[in-house]
Write an enzyme that holds these catalytic residues in place. Sequence first.
Site: not given
Ligand code: PEP
Length: 251
Positions: A9, A11, A96, A98, A167, A173, A212
Amino acid sequence: MRRSLVAANWKMNGSREFITELLGAMLKRLDVAATETDILVCPPAPYYDLCAGMLEGSAVKLGAQNAHEAQSGAFTGEIAANMLTDFDVSMVILGHSERRSDGETDEQVAHKCAAVLAQGMLPIVCVGETLQEREAGQAESVVKRQLGAVLDHCGIEALAEAVIAYEPVWAIGTGETATPEQAQQMHAFIRGTVAQQSGHSAAKMRILYGGSVNAGNAAALFAQEDIDGGLVGGASLKPDEFITICESVSK
Ligand code: PEP
């Protein structure tokens, strides 16, 4: 046996030059890894065409980061699921955190999921609790509610084809990862919830972990029984790191 999936992803990151370099640097080795694992890259929408061209003849697949539930109309700035098929998009990330934190509701995610399935693409439905919800002992009930909205609207059989990405919001992040045991526990809960309605869907449905994931923790996470791969944000913007993650899939 479920085939593993690792999805990048990206983003809202990159430029024509950056993405050309990033994908160019990874593609050869990702193509090798893609014989064992499904690999997906989800660029920002303006670069679908660029990436679709670069992925021609490759086993690496193109994904999208969102889709609108309507087929067309007065929705300024939105992209309909049917438009994505023009770029050979095969999977779409939905719900997601976000986007949920910007107001996207469980019901909207469920309608988007139906629209994506209707176009023959696979939804990757993100679910996960905030730190506050986890600390209040609500992690499972939040995930169950988010999953339930999709189940109610799309039906249990649709979930056999769907991908769920667990998630935890507190791990996205932040550099803080759920332990393999914490992640496995929630993945087993998700599969168990679906199994109450359909053993077939529960067994087929892929559940990814996201939050992460990096080259150092991927193997231990992916070795868990109910973790079928990962949704990777930050680390997917680093070619060597993302390749190592894709190569870490153990099943
Ligand atoms: C994500 O945005 O779906 C995600 C898992 O980000 P990160 O790996 O940076 O935590």
